[in-house]
Design a protein around this motif. Structure first.
Motif, PDB file in Angstrom:
ATOM      1  N   ALA A 120       1.199  -6.630   1.712  1.00  0.00           N
ATOM      2  CA  ALA A 120       0.413  -6.841   2.495  1.00  0.00           C
ATOM      3  C   ALA A 120       1.181  -8.405   1.757  1.00  0.00           C
ATOM      4  CB  ALA A 120      -0.935  -6.237   1.917  1.00  0.00           C
TER       5      ALA A 120
ATOM      6  N   TYR B   4      -1.620   1.068  -4.711  1.00  0.00           N
ATOM      7  CA  TYR B   4      -0.374   0.100  -4.710  1.00  0.00           C
ATOM      8  C   TYR B   4       0.524  -0.511  -5.774  1.00  0.00           C
ATOM      9  CZ  TYR B   4      -3.375  -2.551  -7.160  1.00  0.00           C
ATOM     10  OH  TYR B   4      -4.372  -3.165  -8.447  1.00  0.00           O
TER      11      TYR B   4
ATOM     12  N   ILE C 132       1.147  -1.348  -0.126  1.00  0.00           N
ATOM     13  CA  ILE C 132      -0.024  -0.030  -0.485  1.00  0.00           C
ATOM     14  C   ILE C 132       0.965   1.193  -0.279  1.00  0.00           C
ATOM     15  CG2 ILE C 132      -1.792   0.952   1.104  1.00  0.00           C
ATOM     16  CD1 ILE C 132      -2.557  -1.040   2.499  1.00  0.00           C
TER      17      ILE C 132
ATOM     18  N   PHE D 129      -7.384  -2.031   6.366  1.00  0.00           N
ATOM     19  CA  PHE D 129      -7.050  -2.180   5.242  1.00  0.00           C
ATOM     20  C   PHE D 129      -6.558  -3.648   6.180  1.00  0.00           C
ATOM     21  CE2 PHE D 129      -6.482   1.842   3.638  1.00  0.00           C
ATOM     22  CZ  PHE D 129      -7.586   1.380   2.930  1.00  0.00           C
ATOM     23  N   TYR D 130      -6.856  -5.566   5.722  1.00  0.00           N
ATOM     24  CA  TYR D 130      -6.270  -6.281   5.885  1.00  0.00           C
ATOM     25  C   TYR D 130      -5.579  -6.704   5.336  1.00  0.00           C
ATOM     26  CZ  TYR D 130      -9.976  -5.850   9.946  1.00  0.00           C
ATOM     27  OH  TYR D 130     -11.073  -5.469  10.395  1.00  0.00           O
ATOM     28  N   ASP D 131      -3.984  -7.832   5.621  1.00  0.00           N
ATOM     29  CA  ASP D 131      -3.434  -8.899   4.801  1.00  0.00           C
ATOM     30  C   ASP D 131      -4.204  -9.528   4.717  1.00  0.00           C
ATOM     31  OD1 ASP D 131      -1.423  -9.618   3.752  1.00  0.00           O
ATOM     32  OD2 ASP D 131       0.558  -9.662   5.621  1.00  0.00           O
TER      33      ASP D 131
ATOM     34  N   LEU E 118      -3.300  -4.132   8.193  1.00  0.00           N
ATOM     35  CA  LEU E 118      -2.043  -3.343   7.855  1.00  0.00           C
ATOM     36  C   LEU E 118      -2.022  -1.800   8.339  1.00  0.00           C
ATOM     37  CD1 LEU E 118      -2.190  -4.798   4.797  1.00  0.00           C
ATOM     38  CD2 LEU E 118      -0.986  -5.647   6.386  1.00  0.00           C
TER      39      LEU E 118
ATOM     40  N   CYS F 275      -9.843  -4.579   2.512  1.00  0.00           N
ATOM     41  CA  CYS F 275     -10.743  -3.100   2.652  1.00  0.00           C
ATOM     42  C   CYS F 275     -12.078  -3.504   3.368  1.00  0.00           C
ATOM     43  CB  CYS F 275     -10.633  -2.312   2.044  1.00  0.00           C
ATOM     44  SG  CYS F 275     -11.207  -0.791   2.250  1.00  0.00           S
TER      45      CYS F 275
ATOM     46  N   ILE G 124      -4.599  -7.646  -0.627  1.00  0.00           N
ATOM     47  CA  ILE G 124      -5.379  -6.521   1.157  1.00  0.00           C
ATOM     48  C   ILE G 124      -6.867  -6.271   0.151  1.00  0.00           C
ATOM     49  CG2 ILE G 124      -5.531  -4.021   0.917  1.00  0.00           C
ATOM     50  CD1 ILE G 124      -2.493  -3.475  -0.678  1.00  0.00           C
TER      51      ILE G 124
END
Length: 95
Positions: A76, A94, A25, A42-44, A54, A82, A80
């Motif tokens: 990530a 990104y 990101i 935001f997650y991995d 993240l 969201c 990613i």
């Protein structure tokens, strides 16, 4: 000397996988139509709003907010996902 690579963008108005492969990101643009208490998260991960977080961006003020991420960005490993929280729309940059 740093290696040059393409920067791409992804946009969403609802919880979604924004990138489905390893990426960094580089920045974000968050549009909030009315203030809320749920941050943009935001997650991995590519399948759900779970796992390693993240980045979280507050969405408690109406307006458009730019997030600049220093250095090489946030890595990530798995993609990613969201969770838009209180935001109306989210764009990430990104690479």
């Amino acid at each position: 000397m740093a290696m040059q690579y393409d920067v791409k963008a992804a946009y969403t108005t609802a919880d979604a996988a924004m990138v489905t492969y390893r990426a960094r990101i580089k920045g974000a643009y968050v549009a909030v139509s009315s203030a809320g208490t749920d941050p943009v998260t935001f997650y991995d991960n590519v399948s759900a709003a779970s796992g390693t977080i993240l980045l979280q961006v507050g969405a408690n003020a109406a307006g458009c907010h730019t997030v600049v991420i220093p250095g090489e960005g946030i890595l990530a490993e798995n993609g990613i996902f969201c969770d838009t929280g209180s935001a109306a729309a989210v764009t990430i940059f990104y690479g």
